[in-house]
Design a protein around this motif. Structure first.
Motif, PDB file in Angstrom:
ATOM      1  N   GLU A  96      35.657  44.240  45.727  1.00 43.45           N
ATOM      2  CA  GLU A  96      36.647  43.183  45.495  1.00 43.45           C
ATOM      3  C   GLU A  96      36.360  41.959  46.354  1.00 43.45           C
ATOM      4  O   GLU A  96      36.534  40.818  45.896  1.00 43.45           O
ATOM      5  N   LEU A  97      35.916  42.155  47.584  1.00 47.37           N
ATOM      6  CA  LEU A  97      35.582  41.012  48.436  1.00 47.37           C
ATOM      7  C   LEU A  97      34.405  40.228  47.866  1.00 47.37           C
ATOM      8  O   LEU A  97      34.383  38.986  47.928  1.00 47.37           O
ATOM      9  N   MET A  98      33.426  40.923  47.335  1.00 45.97           N
ATOM     10  CA  MET A  98      32.294  40.237  46.709  1.00 45.97           C
ATOM     11  C   MET A  98      32.764  39.373  45.534  1.00 45.97           C
ATOM     12  O   MET A  98      32.358  38.212  45.380  1.00 45.97           O
ATOM     13  N   LYS A  99      33.638  39.944  44.709  1.00 51.12           N
ATOM     14  CA  LYS A  99      34.145  39.193  43.560  1.00 51.12           C
ATOM     15  C   LYS A  99      34.941  37.971  44.012  1.00 51.12           C
ATOM     16  O   LYS A  99      34.813  36.879  43.440  1.00 51.12           O
ATOM     17  N   ARG A 100      35.777  38.147  45.043  1.00 53.45           N
ATOM     18  CA  ARG A 100      36.587  37.022  45.529  1.00 53.45           C
ATOM     19  C   ARG A 100      35.716  35.949  46.165  1.00 53.45           C
ATOM     20  O   ARG A 100      36.029  34.757  46.065  1.00 53.45           O
ATOM     21  N   ALA A 101      34.633  36.345  46.806  1.00 53.56           N
ATOM     22  CA  ALA A 101      33.728  35.362  47.395  1.00 53.56           C
ATOM     23  C   ALA A 101      33.094  34.497  46.310  1.00 53.56           C
ATOM     24  O   ALA A 101      32.974  33.268  46.467  1.00 53.56           O
ATOM     25  N   LEU A 102      32.699  35.106  45.199  1.00 48.34           N
ATOM     26  CA  LEU A 102      32.130  34.327  44.091  1.00 48.34           C
ATOM     27  C   LEU A 102      33.173  33.407  43.472  1.00 48.34           C
ATOM     28  O   LEU A 102      32.907  32.230  43.196  1.00 48.34           O
ATOM     29  N   ALA A 103      34.385  33.920  43.261  1.00 44.95           N
ATOM     30  CA  ALA A 103      35.433  33.108  42.639  1.00 44.95           C
ATOM     31  C   ALA A 103      35.869  31.966  43.554  1.00 44.95           C
ATOM     32  O   ALA A 103      36.186  30.865  43.078  1.00 44.95           O
ATOM     33  N   GLY A 104      35.884  32.192  44.853  1.00 45.03           N
ATOM     34  CA  GLY A 104      36.379  31.182  45.784  1.00 45.03           C
ATOM     35  C   GLY A 104      35.356  30.169  46.221  1.00 45.03           C
ATOM     36  O   GLY A 104      35.717  29.119  46.768  1.00 45.03           O
ATOM     37  N   ASN A 105      34.075  30.454  45.997  1.00 47.21           N
ATOM     38  CA  ASN A 105      33.035  29.574  46.528  1.00 47.21           C
ATOM     39  C   ASN A 105      32.093  29.030  45.464  1.00 47.21           C
ATOM     40  O   ASN A 105      31.045  28.467  45.794  1.00 47.21           O
ATOM     41  N   THR A 106      32.440  29.202  44.196  1.00 42.05           N
ATOM     42  CA  THR A 106      31.661  28.624  43.102  1.00 42.05           C
ATOM     43  C   THR A 106      32.608  27.868  42.174  1.00 42.05           C
ATOM     44  O   THR A 106      33.793  28.161  42.100  1.00 42.05           O
ATOM     45  N   ALA A 107      32.055  26.911  41.463  1.00 44.21           N
ATOM     46  CA  ALA A 107      32.899  26.027  40.645  1.00 44.21           C
ATOM     47  C   ALA A 107      33.323  26.659  39.330  1.00 44.21           C
ATOM     48  O   ALA A 107      34.418  26.399  38.829  1.00 44.21           O
ATOM     49  N   GLN A 108      32.473  27.508  38.739  1.00 48.62           N
ATOM     50  CA  GLN A 108      32.741  27.959  37.383  1.00 48.62           C
ATOM     51  C   GLN A 108      32.719  29.481  37.205  1.00 48.62           C
ATOM     52  O   GLN A 108      32.750  29.965  36.075  1.00 48.62           O
ATOM     53  N   LEU A 109      32.691  30.229  38.305  1.00 50.11           N
ATOM     54  CA  LEU A 109      32.714  31.681  38.178  1.00 50.11           C
ATOM     55  C   LEU A 109      34.117  32.190  38.474  1.00 50.11           C
ATOM     56  O   LEU A 109      34.677  31.891  39.524  1.00 50.11           O
ATOM     57  N   PRO A 110      34.685  32.974  37.560  1.00 48.88           N
ATOM     58  CA  PRO A 110      36.057  33.464  37.753  1.00 48.88           C
ATOM     59  C   PRO A 110      36.084  34.714  38.613  1.00 48.88           C
ATOM     60  O   PRO A 110      35.050  35.314  38.901  1.00 48.88           O
ATOM     61  N   PHE A 111      37.293  35.098  39.028  1.00 49.30           N
ATOM     62  CA  PHE A 111      37.448  36.433  39.584  1.00 49.30           C
ATOM     63  C   PHE A 111      37.326  37.407  38.419  1.00 49.30           C
ATOM     64  O   PHE A 111      38.099  37.349  37.467  1.00 49.30           O
ATOM     65  N   ALA A 112      36.355  38.291  38.481  1.00 54.40           N
ATOM     66  CA  ALA A 112      35.944  39.038  37.301  1.00 54.40           C
ATOM     67  C   ALA A 112      36.538  40.433  37.271  1.00 54.40           C
ATOM     68  O   ALA A 112      36.338  41.226  38.184  1.00 54.40           O
ATOM     69  N   ASP A 113      37.261  40.734  36.203  1.00 53.11           N
ATOM     70  CA  ASP A 113      37.731  42.082  35.925  1.00 53.11           C
ATOM     71  C   ASP A 113      36.948  42.574  34.715  1.00 53.11           C
ATOM     72  O   ASP A 113      37.494  42.742  33.619  1.00 53.11           O
TER      73      ASP A 113
ATOM     74  N   VAL B 294      33.846  44.954  32.600  1.00 48.58           N
ATOM     75  CA  VAL B 294      33.694  46.339  32.159  1.00 48.58           C
ATOM     76  C   VAL B 294      32.236  46.745  32.334  1.00 48.58           C
ATOM     77  O   VAL B 294      31.341  45.896  32.399  1.00 48.58           O
ATOM     78  N   PRO B 295      31.963  48.054  32.423  1.00 48.47           N
ATOM     79  CA  PRO B 295      30.582  48.508  32.606  1.00 48.47           C
ATOM     80  C   PRO B 295      29.683  48.099  31.447  1.00 48.47           C
ATOM     81  O   PRO B 295      30.082  48.127  30.278  1.00 48.47           O
ATOM     82  N   ALA B 296      28.460  47.740  31.783  1.00 48.03           N
ATOM     83  CA  ALA B 296      27.442  47.409  30.788  1.00 48.03           C
ATOM     84  C   ALA B 296      26.082  47.549  31.458  1.00 48.03           C
ATOM     85  O   ALA B 296      25.904  47.135  32.605  1.00 48.03           O
ATOM     86  N   ASP B 297      25.120  48.119  30.732  1.00 48.84           N
ATOM     87  CA  ASP B 297      23.776  48.270  31.295  1.00 48.84           C
ATOM     88  C   ASP B 297      23.131  46.916  31.534  1.00 48.84           C
ATOM     89  O   ASP B 297      22.539  46.669  32.589  1.00 48.84           O
ATOM     90  N   VAL B 298      23.197  46.033  30.546  1.00 55.33           N
ATOM     91  CA  VAL B 298      22.689  44.662  30.674  1.00 55.33           C
ATOM     92  C   VAL B 298      23.805  43.740  30.187  1.00 55.33           C
ATOM     93  O   VAL B 298      23.928  43.478  28.985  1.00 55.33           O
ATOM     94  N   PRO B 299      24.642  43.244  31.076  1.00 55.71           N
ATOM     95  CA  PRO B 299      25.828  42.489  30.663  1.00 55.71           C
ATOM     96  C   PRO B 299      25.483  41.222  29.887  1.00 55.71           C
ATOM     97  O   PRO B 299      24.494  40.531  30.179  1.00 55.71           O
ATOM     98  N   THR B 300      26.322  40.908  28.897  1.00 51.19           N
ATOM     99  CA  THR B 300      26.159  39.689  28.092  1.00 51.19           C
ATOM    100  C   THR B 300      27.389  38.787  28.185  1.00 51.19           C
ATOM    101  O   THR B 300      27.505  37.829  27.420  1.00 51.19           O
ATOM    102  N   ARG B 301      28.333  39.107  29.091  1.00 49.30           N
ATOM    103  CA  ARG B 301      29.473  38.246  29.382  1.00 49.30           C
ATOM    104  C   ARG B 301      29.516  37.998  30.884  1.00 49.30           C
ATOM    105  O   ARG B 301      29.165  38.876  31.681  1.00 49.30           O
ATOM    106  N   THR B 302      29.947  36.818  31.281  1.00 50.58           N
ATOM    107  CA  THR B 302      29.931  36.458  32.700  1.00 50.58           C
ATOM    108  C   THR B 302      30.785  37.409  33.531  1.00 50.58           C
ATOM    109  O   THR B 302      30.380  37.839  34.618  1.00 50.58           O
ATOM    110  N   VAL B 303      31.992  37.757  33.047  1.00 52.14           N
ATOM    111  CA  VAL B 303      32.850  38.641  33.838  1.00 52.14           C
ATOM    112  C   VAL B 303      32.203  40.008  34.032  1.00 52.14           C
ATOM    113  O   VAL B 303      32.315  40.622  35.101  1.00 52.14           O
ATOM    114  N   ASP B 304      31.487  40.487  33.004  1.00 48.35           N
ATOM    115  CA  ASP B 304      30.805  41.772  33.133  1.00 48.35           C
ATOM    116  C   ASP B 304      29.595  41.652  34.060  1.00 48.35           C
ATOM    117  O   ASP B 304      29.279  42.578  34.801  1.00 48.35           O
TER     118      ASP B 304
END
Length: 247
Positions: free
Chosen positions: A144-161, A163-173
């Protein structure tokens, strides 16, 4: 009946122990009222309380005040140079009580070399040799801290909830799986320190444990709460064995 406590950065985890067996376990969030009346036996039926605390003096005082009606003094477990057959090669004055307790808990569950992982607000990854020596380990931000660091310190990356994926094709994944793989990568690198030792095993607990365990390429035991187990070990609780399940 004994009350054992693990006061972490965001939650208080508790367990009731009787005759070496867990009667009940649970968790209470720091940002909500604690209702000990709902989880503890009536006043006069609680023999003692013990635990570890990494959340500071104010949180310890809050716990002690909440337990005042039961009239039990809390024994706070602190790191030592040796306990229950485990030798500590880490500087005890620099070691968190929760890490020490998790290592003690792991030593009781697995009679071999162990990589002891607690995946909570922070993730700790510690090496316990087959000779029962705690050699040290890593502390990294939790999932969760890693996710919050990305959401709080980048302009266009959200806090991501995601789902599992071997090779993700959505930003949140991609964020979700990236943080999980970062955890798994650190764990797998530290697992190399157990090479050549007897019966190496990764014991993992904490809220993110069930998410990380399936990604690990090693023998894994998913454990409900190693820290509470370790408090019981430090107390030399008669007949205590703990309980766990292979992942």
């Amino acid at each position: 009946m004994k009350l054992l406590l693990d006061i972490g950065n965001s939650r208080l985890k508790w367990g009731l122990l009787s005759a070496g067996r867990w009667v009940a376990q649970g968790a209470l969030d720091h940002d909500r009222p604690w209702d000990f009346d709902a989880i503890l036996p009536p006043e006069g039926q609680l023999a003692s309380a013990a635990g570890v605390n990494v959340a500071g003096d104010r949180m310890a005082a809050r716990v002690e005040q909440a337990l005042a009606p039961w009239q039990v003094a809390i024994q706070w477990i602190r790191p030592a140079s040796e306990c229950a057959g485990v030798r500590n090669a880490y500087d005890p004055t620099q070691l968190g009580a929760d890490r020490w307790a998790a290592v003690l808990g792991a030593s009781r569950r697995h009679d071999g070399a162990a990589l002891v992982v607690t995946a909570g607000t922070a993730t700790t990854i510690d090496v316990l040799t087959d000779a029962h020596v705690f050699e040290g380990g890593l502390i990294i931000p939790g999932v969760e801290l890693m996710k919050r660091a990305l959401a709080g310190n980048t302009a266009q990356l959200p806090f991501a909830d995601g789902v599992p994926a071997d090779v993700p094709t959505r930003t949140v994944d991609a964020i979700h799986m990236g943080c999980l793989h970062a955890q798994a990568g650190a764990i797998e690198r530290m697992y190399r320190h157990l090479a050549g030792q007897r019966a190496p095993m990764c014991l993992i607990n904490g809220g993110a444990g069930p998410l990380i365990a399936p990604l690990l390429d090693m023998p894994v035991m998913l454990v409900e709460n190693l820290v509470l187990d370790g408090v019981a070990v430090a107390l030399n609780e008669p007949g205590f064995r703990g309980r766990g399940a292979d992942a």
